[in-house]
Design a protein around this motif. Sequence first.
Motif, PDB file in Angstrom:
ATOM      1  N   ASN A 238      -6.567  -6.610  -3.512  1.00 42.37           N
ATOM      2  CA  ASN A 238      -7.708  -7.349  -2.989  1.00 42.37           C
ATOM      3  C   ASN A 238      -7.280  -8.658  -2.317  1.00 42.37           C
ATOM      4  O   ASN A 238      -7.719  -8.979  -1.213  1.00 42.37           O
ATOM      5  CB  ASN A 238      -8.713  -7.609  -4.104  1.00 42.37           C
TER       6      ASN A 238
ATOM      7  N   ARG B  43      -5.412  -7.980   0.940  1.00 44.00           N
ATOM      8  CA  ARG B  43      -6.315  -7.502   1.984  1.00 44.00           C
ATOM      9  C   ARG B  43      -7.095  -8.672   2.581  1.00 44.00           C
ATOM     10  O   ARG B  43      -7.302  -8.741   3.798  1.00 44.00           O
ATOM     11  CB  ARG B  43      -7.262  -6.445   1.403  1.00 44.00           C
TER      12      ARG B  43
ATOM     13  N   LEU C 216      -5.607  10.390  -2.879  1.00 42.24           N
ATOM     14  CA  LEU C 216      -6.888  10.184  -3.556  1.00 42.24           C
ATOM     15  C   LEU C 216      -6.772   9.244  -4.755  1.00 42.24           C
ATOM     16  O   LEU C 216      -7.698   8.485  -5.048  1.00 42.24           O
ATOM     17  CB  LEU C 216      -7.475  11.529  -3.999  1.00 42.24           C
ATOM     18  N   VAL C 217      -5.661   9.292  -5.450  1.00 38.01           N
ATOM     19  CA  VAL C 217      -5.484   8.436  -6.628  1.00 38.01           C
ATOM     20  C   VAL C 217      -5.058   7.024  -6.218  1.00 38.01           C
ATOM     21  O   VAL C 217      -5.514   6.032  -6.795  1.00 38.01           O
ATOM     22  CB  VAL C 217      -4.460   9.061  -7.604  1.00 38.01           C
ATOM     23  N   SER C 218      -4.209   6.917  -5.187  1.00 41.87           N
ATOM     24  CA  SER C 218      -3.701   5.593  -4.807  1.00 41.87           C
ATOM     25  C   SER C 218      -4.733   4.746  -4.060  1.00 41.87           C
ATOM     26  O   SER C 218      -4.654   3.522  -4.090  1.00 41.87           O
ATOM     27  CB  SER C 218      -2.432   5.723  -3.963  1.00 41.87           C
ATOM     28  N   ALA C 219      -5.699   5.380  -3.409  1.00 40.66           N
ATOM     29  CA  ALA C 219      -6.701   4.610  -2.662  1.00 40.66           C
ATOM     30  C   ALA C 219      -7.499   3.656  -3.546  1.00 40.66           C
ATOM     31  O   ALA C 219      -7.585   2.455  -3.249  1.00 40.66           O
ATOM     32  CB  ALA C 219      -7.617   5.556  -1.888  1.00 40.66           C
ATOM     33  N   PRO C 220      -8.124   4.126  -4.639  1.00 40.64           N
ATOM     34  CA  PRO C 220      -8.863   3.162  -5.472  1.00 40.64           C
ATOM     35  C   PRO C 220      -7.953   2.155  -6.175  1.00 40.64           C
ATOM     36  O   PRO C 220      -8.344   1.007  -6.382  1.00 40.64           O
ATOM     37  CB  PRO C 220      -9.605   4.027  -6.486  1.00 40.64           C
ATOM     38  N   ILE C 221      -6.734   2.590  -6.522  1.00 37.68           N
ATOM     39  CA  ILE C 221      -5.797   1.644  -7.137  1.00 37.68           C
ATOM     40  C   ILE C 221      -5.483   0.518  -6.162  1.00 37.68           C
ATOM     41  O   ILE C 221      -5.516  -0.662  -6.516  1.00 37.68           O
ATOM     42  CB  ILE C 221      -4.503   2.369  -7.583  1.00 37.68           C
ATOM     43  N   SER C 222      -5.199   0.873  -4.920  1.00 43.86           N
ATOM     44  CA  SER C 222      -4.894  -0.134  -3.900  1.00 43.86           C
ATOM     45  C   SER C 222      -6.093  -1.041  -3.633  1.00 43.86           C
ATOM     46  O   SER C 222      -5.935  -2.242  -3.417  1.00 43.86           O
ATOM     47  CB  SER C 222      -4.473   0.536  -2.593  1.00 43.86           C
ATOM     48  N   TYR C 223      -7.280  -0.451  -3.644  1.00 47.60           N
ATOM     49  CA  TYR C 223      -8.486  -1.237  -3.381  1.00 47.60           C
ATOM     50  C   TYR C 223      -8.648  -2.347  -4.414  1.00 47.60           C
ATOM     51  O   TYR C 223      -8.996  -3.475  -4.071  1.00 47.60           O
ATOM     52  CB  TYR C 223      -9.717  -0.320  -3.382  1.00 47.60           C
ATOM     53  N   VAL C 224      -8.371  -2.029  -5.662  1.00 49.42           N
ATOM     54  CA  VAL C 224      -8.532  -3.015  -6.733  1.00 49.42           C
ATOM     55  C   VAL C 224      -7.343  -3.969  -6.793  1.00 49.42           C
ATOM     56  O   VAL C 224      -7.512  -5.182  -6.844  1.00 49.42           O
ATOM     57  CB  VAL C 224      -8.723  -2.298  -8.097  1.00 49.42           C
TER      58      VAL C 224
ATOM     59  N   ARG D 148       0.843  -1.204   0.000  1.00 48.02           N
ATOM     60  CA  ARG D 148       0.000   0.000   0.000  1.00 48.02           C
ATOM     61  C   ARG D 148       0.875   1.250   0.000  1.00 48.02           C
ATOM     62  O   ARG D 148       0.628   2.199  -0.744  1.00 48.02           O
ATOM     63  CB  ARG D 148      -0.924  -0.026   1.228  1.00 48.02           C
TER      64      ARG D 148
END
Length: 112
Positions: free
Chosen positions: A66, A69, A55-63, A17
């Motif tokens: 997975n 996580r 803000l940009v890395s959060a959705p990238i990390s979420y996808v 992350r």
Amino acid sequence: MSTPSTSHATLRYSAMRASIFLAVFLVALLLAHFGVLPVTAGSSGVFLLLIIAALVSAPISYVVLNKQRDAMSEQITGGIERRKSKSGSMASRIAAQNAAEDAVDDALRAQQ
């Protein structure tokens, strides 16, 4: 014991992350340096780049993270379950010791 896939899962997820965040921050820094992102120089500009990177890395990390996580969640859940079972056995031992002490106390009172 933890399986190899779940050992150090929290550390692995956190490191990945942070790596994604740093990569996005460096890209934003380069874009700002070459004038693609209109960011002012100084601490306020760096702070804005940090916000953009977050803000940009959060959705990238979420996808992207997975699977990691899920492994981290499994590791944390397993640790909680082990602690619960350990404290449950401790509670039963304490209850057994209390019952033994009560039996000794009752026997002494009966003798008096």
